[in-house]
Scaffold this motif. Structure first.
Motif, mmCIF file in Angstrom:
data_model
loop_
_atom_site.group_PDB
_atom_site.id
_atom_site.type_symbol
_atom_site.label_atom_id
_atom_site.label_comp_id
_atom_site.label_asym_id
_atom_site.label_seq_id
_atom_site.Cartn_x
_atom_site.Cartn_y
_atom_site.Cartn_z
ATOM 1 N N ILE A 10 0.838 -1.203 0.000
ATOM 2 C CA ILE A 10 0.000 0.000 0.000
ATOM 3 C C ILE A 10 0.877 1.259 0.000
ATOM 4 O O ILE A 10 1.964 1.254 0.589
ATOM 5 C CB ILE A 10 -0.953 -0.020 1.227
ATOM 6 N N ASP A 11 0.423 2.301 -0.654
ATOM 7 C CA ASP A 11 1.146 3.579 -0.620
ATOM 8 C C ASP A 11 1.284 4.043 0.826
ATOM 9 O O ASP A 11 0.302 4.050 1.578
ATOM 10 C CB ASP A 11 0.396 4.656 -1.408
ATOM 11 N N CYS A 39 -9.509 -14.397 10.445
ATOM 12 C CA CYS A 39 -8.490 -13.767 9.623
ATOM 13 C C CYS A 39 -7.436 -13.174 10.547
ATOM 14 O O CYS A 39 -7.763 -12.532 11.537
ATOM 15 C CB CYS A 39 -9.073 -12.661 8.752
ATOM 16 N N ARG A 40 -6.195 -13.393 10.195
ATOM 17 C CA ARG A 40 -5.083 -12.775 10.909
ATOM 18 C C ARG A 40 -4.406 -11.807 9.952
ATOM 19 O O ARG A 40 -4.216 -12.115 8.775
ATOM 20 C CB ARG A 40 -4.105 -13.824 11.385
ATOM 21 N N ILE A 41 -4.048 -10.644 10.484
ATOM 22 C CA ILE A 41 -3.382 -9.617 9.688
ATOM 23 C C ILE A 41 -1.937 -9.518 10.155
ATOM 24 O O ILE A 41 -1.679 -9.399 11.354
ATOM 25 C CB ILE A 41 -4.084 -8.252 9.835
ATOM 26 N N TYR A 42 -1.024 -9.580 9.207
ATOM 27 C CA TYR A 42 0.407 -9.493 9.498
ATOM 28 C C TYR A 42 1.004 -8.324 8.737
ATOM 29 O O TYR A 42 0.677 -8.110 7.571
ATOM 30 C CB TYR A 42 1.141 -10.760 9.049
ATOM 31 N N LYS A 43 1.904 -7.586 9.380
ATOM 32 C CA LYS A 43 2.672 -6.570 8.679
ATOM 33 C C LYS A 43 3.992 -7.217 8.276
ATOM 34 O O LYS A 43 4.664 -7.846 9.094
ATOM 35 C CB LYS A 43 2.941 -5.351 9.551
ATOM 36 N N VAL A 44 4.353 -7.081 7.015
ATOM 37 C CA VAL A 44 5.620 -7.618 6.519
ATOM 38 C C VAL A 44 6.723 -6.705 7.046
ATOM 39 O O VAL A 44 6.696 -5.493 6.819
ATOM 40 C CB VAL A 44 5.629 -7.675 4.984
ATOM 41 N N ILE A 45 7.680 -7.298 7.762
ATOM 42 C CA ILE A 45 8.730 -6.473 8.352
ATOM 43 C C ILE A 45 10.060 -6.557 7.604
ATOM 44 O O ILE A 45 10.949 -5.766 7.839
ATOM 45 C CB ILE A 45 8.939 -6.798 9.850
ATOM 46 N N GLU A 46 10.179 -7.511 6.703
ATOM 47 C CA GLU A 46 11.386 -7.616 5.892
ATOM 48 C C GLU A 46 10.970 -8.042 4.494
ATOM 49 O O GLU A 46 10.390 -9.109 4.317
ATOM 50 C CB GLU A 46 12.346 -8.635 6.507
ATOM 51 N N SER A 53 3.823 -3.384 3.363
ATOM 52 C CA SER A 53 3.059 -4.547 2.896
ATOM 53 C C SER A 53 2.414 -5.250 4.071
ATOM 54 O O SER A 53 2.980 -5.298 5.168
ATOM 55 C CB SER A 53 3.964 -5.535 2.162
ATOM 56 N N TYR A 54 1.251 -5.817 3.810
ATOM 57 C CA TYR A 54 0.492 -6.547 4.816
ATOM 58 C C TYR A 54 -0.006 -7.848 4.209
ATOM 59 O O TYR A 54 -0.275 -7.918 3.009
ATOM 60 C CB TYR A 54 -0.719 -5.732 5.287
ATOM 61 N N VAL A 55 -0.154 -8.865 5.059
ATOM 62 C CA VAL A 55 -0.713 -10.139 4.643
ATOM 63 C C VAL A 55 -1.958 -10.400 5.477
ATOM 64 O O VAL A 55 -1.905 -10.369 6.703
ATOM 65 C CB VAL A 55 0.298 -11.297 4.836
ATOM 66 N N MET A 56 -3.073 -10.631 4.801
ATOM 67 C CA MET A 56 -4.295 -11.078 5.456
ATOM 68 C C MET A 56 -4.390 -12.571 5.191
ATOM 69 O O MET A 56 -4.392 -12.996 4.032
ATOM 70 C CB MET A 56 -5.532 -10.363 4.883
ATOM 71 N N GLN A 57 -4.462 -13.347 6.254
ATOM 72 C CA GLN A 57 -4.521 -14.796 6.107
ATOM 73 C C GLN A 57 -5.865 -15.275 6.646
ATOM 74 O O GLN A 57 -6.096 -15.300 7.851
ATOM 75 C CB GLN A 57 -3.367 -15.457 6.846
ATOM 76 N N TYR A 58 -6.748 -15.611 5.719
ATOM 77 C CA TYR A 58 -8.095 -16.077 6.050
ATOM 78 C C TYR A 58 -8.066 -17.592 6.200
ATOM 79 O O TYR A 58 -7.548 -18.286 5.331
ATOM 80 C CB TYR A 58 -9.081 -15.688 4.946
ATOM 81 N N HIS A 59 -8.626 -18.093 7.287
ATOM 82 C CA HIS A 59 -8.625 -19.523 7.562
ATOM 83 C C HIS A 59 -9.959 -20.113 7.119
ATOM 84 O O HIS A 59 -11.025 -19.618 7.478
ATOM 85 C CB HIS A 59 -8.437 -19.775 9.059
ATOM 86 N N CYS A 60 -9.874 -21.199 6.360
ATOM 87 C CA CYS A 60 -11.046 -21.820 5.754
ATOM 88 C C CYS A 60 -11.023 -23.321 6.052
ATOM 89 O O CYS A 60 -9.977 -23.964 5.943
ATOM 90 C CB CYS A 60 -10.975 -21.567 4.254
ATOM 91 N N ARG A 61 -12.167 -23.879 6.401
ATOM 92 C CA ARG A 61 -12.225 -25.296 6.761
ATOM 93 C C ARG A 61 -12.023 -26.244 5.578
ATOM 94 O O ARG A 61 -11.532 -27.351 5.743
ATOM 95 C CB ARG A 61 -13.547 -25.611 7.444
ATOM 96 N N SER A 62 -12.414 -25.794 4.384
ATOM 97 C CA SER A 62 -12.318 -26.700 3.233
ATOM 98 C C SER A 62 -12.185 -25.908 1.940
ATOM 99 O O SER A 62 -12.519 -24.726 1.880
ATOM 100 C CB SER A 62 -13.575 -27.581 3.148
ATOM 101 N N LEU A 63 -11.738 -26.583 0.920
ATOM 102 C CA LEU A 63 -11.639 -25.982 -0.397
ATOM 103 C C LEU A 63 -13.027 -25.587 -0.917
ATOM 104 O O LEU A 63 -13.186 -24.564 -1.581
ATOM 105 C CB LEU A 63 -10.950 -26.959 -1.359
#
Length: 108
Positions: A10-11, A39-46, A53-63
């Motif tokens: 993101i700018d 959902c967990r939100i992570y800030k990219v530190i390196e 940059s940020y990573v949103m990691q959404y957890h899903c039980r199945s495809l």
């Protein structure tokens, strides 16, 4: 377990506004679809990226649940994000499958 991972660069000028909107509006809207358990939100530190940059990691039980999200909800939710922050971000999406349970460092 399936993980839907969205990385956004993101700018820097709008980083705090974007992050606030993601936390209050967008991520809760995605989770409310019922397709993801959290959902967990992570800030990219390196990174090689020159902007935050940020990573949103959404957890899903199945495809199948991810496909339900993709087929019924993704387009509208992604359009809302794109319309709001047009030209101010880059995004990469990945679908991950957990192969083995996570391991933890042994306490000692």
């Amino acid at each position: 377990m399936i993980f839907y991972s969205v990385t956004i660069t993101i700018d820097a000028e709008i980083e705090s506004k974007w992050l606030d909107w993601m936390r209050r509006i967008h991520v809760p809207d995605v989770v409310r679809t019922g397709c993801f358990s959290e959902c967990r939100i992570y800030k990219v530190i390196e990174s090689d990226a020159t902007a935050p940059s940020y990573v949103m990691q959404y957890h899903c039980r199945s495809l199948e649940e991810y496909h339900r999200y993709r087929d019924n909800f993704a387009a509208a939710l992604q359009k809302e994000h794109s319309d709001r922050f047009a030209g101010r971000f880059r995004g990469v999406r990945q679908l991950l499958e957990e192969l083995t349970p996570a391991t933890r460092a042994q306490e000692g």
